[in-house]
Design an enzyme around this catalytic site. Sequence first.
Site, PDB file in Angstrom:
ATOM      1  N   GLN A 128       0.833  -1.201   0.000  1.00 11.68           N
ATOM      2  CA  GLN A 128       0.000   0.000   0.000  1.00 11.68           C
ATOM      3  C   GLN A 128       0.868   1.251   0.000  1.00 11.68           C
ATOM      4  OE1 GLN A 128      -2.293   0.453   3.605  1.00 11.68           O
ATOM      5  NE2 GLN A 128      -3.838   1.703   2.615  1.00 11.68           N
ATOM      6  N   GLY A 129       0.753   2.086  -1.035  1.00 15.74           N
ATOM      7  CA  GLY A 129       1.554   3.291  -1.138  1.00 15.74           C
ATOM      8  C   GLY A 129       0.775   4.542  -0.777  1.00 15.74           C
ATOM      9  N   TYR A 130       0.576   4.741   0.522  1.00 15.35           N
ATOM     10  CA  TYR A 130      -0.170   5.906   1.005  1.00 15.35           C
ATOM     11  C   TYR A 130       0.761   6.902   1.715  1.00 15.35           C
ATOM     12  CZ  TYR A 130      -4.980   4.152   0.247  1.00 15.35           C
ATOM     13  OH  TYR A 130      -6.174   3.740  -0.288  1.00 15.35           O
ATOM     14  N   SER A 131       1.269   6.522   2.892  1.00 20.93           N
ATOM     15  CA  SER A 131       1.993   7.460   3.753  1.00 20.93           C
ATOM     16  C   SER A 131       3.273   7.965   3.102  1.00 20.93           C
ATOM     17  CB  SER A 131       2.345   6.789   5.079  1.00 20.93           C
ATOM     18  OG  SER A 131       1.189   6.501   5.819  1.00 20.93           O
ATOM     19  N   SER A 139       4.438  -1.552   4.340  1.00 20.83           N
ATOM     20  CA  SER A 139       4.560  -2.935   4.806  1.00 20.83           C
ATOM     21  C   SER A 139       4.723  -3.895   3.636  1.00 20.83           C
ATOM     22  CB  SER A 139       3.314  -3.335   5.605  1.00 20.83           C
ATOM     23  OG  SER A 139       3.173  -2.532   6.747  1.00 20.83           O
ATOM     24  N   GLU A 173     -10.191  -1.887   4.995  1.00 19.79           N
ATOM     25  CA  GLU A 173      -9.097  -2.311   5.868  1.00 19.79           C
ATOM     26  C   GLU A 173      -9.594  -2.578   7.274  1.00 19.79           C
ATOM     27  OE1 GLU A 173      -4.643  -0.699   7.111  1.00 19.79           O
ATOM     28  OE2 GLU A 173      -6.172   0.729   6.499  1.00 19.79           O
ATOM     29  N   SER A 221      -2.737   8.103  13.177  1.00 17.24           N
ATOM     30  CA  SER A 221      -2.445   8.263  14.600  1.00 17.24           C
ATOM     31  C   SER A 221      -3.731   8.487  15.395  1.00 17.24           C
ATOM     32  CB  SER A 221      -1.495   9.443  14.818  1.00 17.24           C
ATOM     33  OG  SER A 221      -2.166  10.666  14.553  1.00 17.24           O
ATOM     34  N   ASN A 222      -3.641   8.260  16.711  1.00 11.20           N
ATOM     35  CA  ASN A 222      -4.810   8.469  17.562  1.00 11.20           C
ATOM     36  C   ASN A 222      -5.347   9.893  17.460  1.00 11.20           C
ATOM     37  OD1 ASN A 222      -4.512   5.849  18.381  1.00 11.20           O
ATOM     38  ND2 ASN A 222      -4.412   6.306  20.575  1.00 11.20           N
ATOM     39  N   GLU A 223      -4.433  10.862  17.345  1.00 12.88           N
ATOM     40  CA  GLU A 223      -4.874  12.252  17.243  1.00 12.88           C
ATOM     41  C   GLU A 223      -5.700  12.478  15.979  1.00 12.88           C
ATOM     42  OE1 GLU A 223      -1.394  11.910  19.865  1.00 12.88           O
ATOM     43  OE2 GLU A 223      -1.818  11.225  17.832  1.00 12.88           O
TER      44      GLU A 223
END
Length: 381
Positions: free
Chosen positions: A123-126, A158, A241, A362-364
């Site tokens: 997966q090429g996101y971040s 990943s 996902e 992230s949680n934020e």
Amino acid sequence: MEPDFRAEVRAWLAAHLTGRFAPLVGSGGPGREHEHLELRAEWERELGAAGWIGLGWPQPYGRGASIAEQVVFFEEYARAGGPGRLSHIGEYLLAPTLIAHGTQEQKARFLPPIAGAEELWCQGYSEPGAGSDLAGVQTRAELTGGRWRITGQKVWTSLAHIADWCFVLARTSQEQQRKQGLSYFLVPMRQPRVDVRPIVQLTGTSEFNEVFFDEAETDADLIVGAPGDGWKVATSTLAFERGVATLGQQLGFARELRSIVDRARTGGTSEDPIINDRIAAAWAGLQGLRHHALRTLNATEPDPAAASVAKLLWAGWHRDLGELALAVEGPAATVARAAPYDLTDAQRLFLFTRADTIYGGSNEIQRNIIADRLLGRVPRA
């Protein structure tokens, strides 16, 4: 039907997780993706040949199994100690996205190799400047000479080091910003213009990677949706996902919790009332995760914030489980067994789960999404 299906799954796993596949029992998964890579790739093909990949895809693409049957499969797979899956990104993320948004040609080209575990995906996101803030993606794609050329850097990718293909979110319009101007591409990884560099983690292993695209090429028709539809397509992938596959994830969590309980019993810490309270809280939290997942999967109407709530819940729970694992081990948990950096399961769990509240949003960021979608705050972009 479900008892018959459960018996079928259980019998197949008992017959196949033996012989040359016996070493795979309990192997792989987050923090342990380096284990038995070649043999696990063979195992994926074994699953595919038996029709267990694409179980929940609608017919004619898959078996069209019900939610209940998919839950049964995950339960039995975890009970049998099935290894961490190498094809899950293609099966649970890309395939449902193609079924929902892809062309007939794209479905015909890519779904069969995913179902047969003949092609693996990443997966090429971040990106370094756009991790949880996915709308800030700066990788760009240009249509030149009948082919898309993609340039940019992705990070925390990943299994990129073993993947054949990557679905990439890239910017096709430099005039538009944030969610506008993004497009969703299917890009072959095995080409000279793609450079994969492993990232060494706290666990000493490397299942995440940096990926550099230097005018990497893909065919003109390997864009999912129209140019500029990338945000819509990418967010649907994120919803998949956090769908039924999360039940499999939770069964892995249950296996980790059972191991911690067994260790507490054999190591004597089960007599500690504080440890007992933390184990009970972990068990109760896991039941909450399961019921939330089942509730959202059976919802008659989609809940726009449910995926973010699920991520927020399990990330904190799993991080706390890693801390509990070390507490059960006691002072010895602070020392690695031997060179080269030989970790116990508890140490590996603790170190890897430090990232749970960061990766995948992230949680934020999850709290912002919940506020935007559930509480009605006007989005910033």
